[in-house]
Design a protein around this motif. Sequence first.
Motif, PDB file in Angstrom:
ATOM      1  N   PRO A 167      25.343  -9.062 -53.837  1.00  0.00           N
ATOM      2  CA  PRO A 167      25.599 -10.279 -53.042  1.00  0.00           C
ATOM      3  C   PRO A 167      24.498 -11.344 -53.096  1.00  0.00           C
ATOM      4  N   TRP A 168      23.305 -11.020 -53.576  1.00  0.00           N
ATOM      5  CA  TRP A 168      22.196 -11.965 -53.718  1.00  0.00           C
ATOM      6  C   TRP A 168      21.873 -12.743 -52.436  1.00  0.00           C
ATOM      7  N   PRO A 169      21.508 -12.035 -51.361  1.00  0.00           N
ATOM      8  CA  PRO A 169      21.138 -12.748 -50.126  1.00  0.00           C
ATOM      9  C   PRO A 169      19.916 -13.643 -50.308  1.00  0.00           C
ATOM     10  N   GLY A 170      19.033 -13.295 -51.268  1.00  0.00           N
ATOM     11  CA  GLY A 170      17.847 -14.121 -51.514  1.00  0.00           C
ATOM     12  C   GLY A 170      18.049 -15.162 -52.599  1.00  0.00           C
ATOM     13  N   ASN A 171      19.295 -15.242 -53.112  1.00  0.00           N
ATOM     14  CA  ASN A 171      19.679 -16.271 -54.076  1.00  0.00           C
ATOM     15  C   ASN A 171      18.823 -16.266 -55.347  1.00  0.00           C
ATOM     16  N   VAL A 172      18.560 -17.454 -55.925  1.00  0.00           N
ATOM     17  CA  VAL A 172      17.900 -17.547 -57.227  1.00  0.00           C
ATOM     18  C   VAL A 172      16.485 -16.975 -57.166  1.00  0.00           C
ATOM     19  N   ARG A 173      15.819 -17.165 -56.041  1.00  0.00           N
ATOM     20  CA  ARG A 173      14.460 -16.634 -55.896  1.00  0.00           C
ATOM     21  C   ARG A 173      14.461 -15.115 -56.051  1.00  0.00           C
ATOM     22  N   GLU A 174      15.454 -14.449 -55.459  1.00  0.00           N
ATOM     23  CA  GLU A 174      15.559 -12.993 -55.566  1.00  0.00           C
ATOM     24  C   GLU A 174      15.926 -12.577 -56.992  1.00  0.00           C
ATOM     25  N   LEU A 175      16.826 -13.323 -57.622  1.00  0.00           N
ATOM     26  CA  LEU A 175      17.218 -13.020 -58.998  1.00  0.00           C
ATOM     27  C   LEU A 175      16.012 -13.103 -59.932  1.00  0.00           C
ATOM     28  N   LYS A 176      15.190 -14.114 -59.744  1.00  0.00           N
ATOM     29  CA  LYS A 176      14.010 -14.266 -60.592  1.00  0.00           C
ATOM     30  C   LYS A 176      13.077 -13.067 -60.439  1.00  0.00           C
ATOM     31  N   ASN A 177      12.936 -12.578 -59.227  1.00  0.00           N
ATOM     32  CA  ASN A 177      12.094 -11.414 -58.966  1.00  0.00           C
ATOM     33  C   ASN A 177      12.643 -10.177 -59.679  1.00  0.00           C
ATOM     34  N   VAL A 178      13.968  -9.973 -59.588  1.00  0.00           N
ATOM     35  CA  VAL A 178      14.600  -8.821 -60.238  1.00  0.00           C
ATOM     36  C   VAL A 178      14.466  -8.922 -61.758  1.00  0.00           C
TER      37      VAL A 178
END
Length: 450
Positions: free
Chosen positions: A353-364
Amino acid sequence: MSHQENMHLALIEDDDIVRQATSQWLQLAGYQVLEFANGQSALDKIPEQFPGIIISDVRLPDIDGMALLPQLLSHNPSIPVILITGHGDVDMAVKALHKGAFDFVEKPFNPERLLETVARAQERRKTQVNSDERERYLEQAEGLERILIGRSGAMVNLRQQLLKIASIDTNVIIYGETGCGKELVAHCLHQVSQRNKHEFVPLNCAAIPENLFESELFGHEAGSFTGAIKRRIGKLEFADKGTLFLDEVESMPPGMQVKVLRSLQENTIERVGGNTAIKTDLRVVAAAKEDLQLHPEFRQDLFYRLNVAQLYLPPLSERGDDILLLFEHYTQQVHSGTRKASPSDQQALLSYPWPGNVRELKNVATRFALDNSLTVGEILAARPNLTTEPSSASLPLAIQVQNFERKVLHETLQRHNGSIIDTMEELDLPRRTLNQKMQKYGLYRSDYTE
């Protein structure tokens, strides 16, 4: 690759009867088949960028299967090659698997077994072709597409709106969830505007203590308060002729909202401890997570001063395959030539669901690129359990209505496999209105046809 007309196969078989029967069976299953009676003709005529898969007999009159395989893979190492083997060739086929073959099917084979193997190879090919398309997009992207990455209708629409707003030179509010990239959008707005030769000045309203807010925005004269050793230029003055970006503007203290409003109305500022009105000419781009008009502590008059134009940055969960595009972009940023996401990795990325959006995706993506032992699923499983999902009710009503309308159109088109007539009838819409709405929301009939 999802449509039958794109399901290509090259079949290399010297036995005419076996070749014709196998080809007919594959065509009945929906594949387009190129037939070759020997290895050399296949090498001569299969295009370098062949988008399908190859099925080849191991025993051919001119080229041994083990010699043919590396030549087939030399032009395109990712192309799946399925070998058809006689009983005595199984050991050879197993060795071929170690040299890059996708799989082998032993003669006499059950056609269903062959189709099952072809389907698995087709899925891998589809994944690879899509990955190649994403790589080409990232390599060829120019201008805004290179910064605000995405092929989804929402991102195409955002870039188009941004270009229109940039030329008008007016104040703007950007709405979007935390981690969507609102500051990046604001910076792009500045870069494509006539103010791009002057400063872009970001200020996070939630990060400044209230007692320092006025000095931060308006600056101060030397000696105006304890610790004010020398004159300081504030953000409003520093942004003169440029762009001031007020992030999390809903956090601005109510007392400061009055002073900011007056400054924007009069195009002047006064430093703390000063008496001189200093002229300013700046564009204000504000960013908020929630509808400022509904925020109980945000002044309506300041809202109207800022809300001349709006941009809505969609959450990552609404951007479909852009997730894979961005993931590839961020893994490449860590180091080029990094490993690719497998089909299961991609499925994990698309279902999260990406609750942290693009910032979270970049971290992953960064963790995935740095640690070859971890799958995407394992990285996501180890993340904190974020159970509080952002509510769409915090967005402006107009945005909520647009989101709902797009969702209804998407689901109806999906249900009718892209049939415009059936969609018109179910939603009771004239063709012209439906076409306009599909264009507005970046919905294309080809995305729903099978």
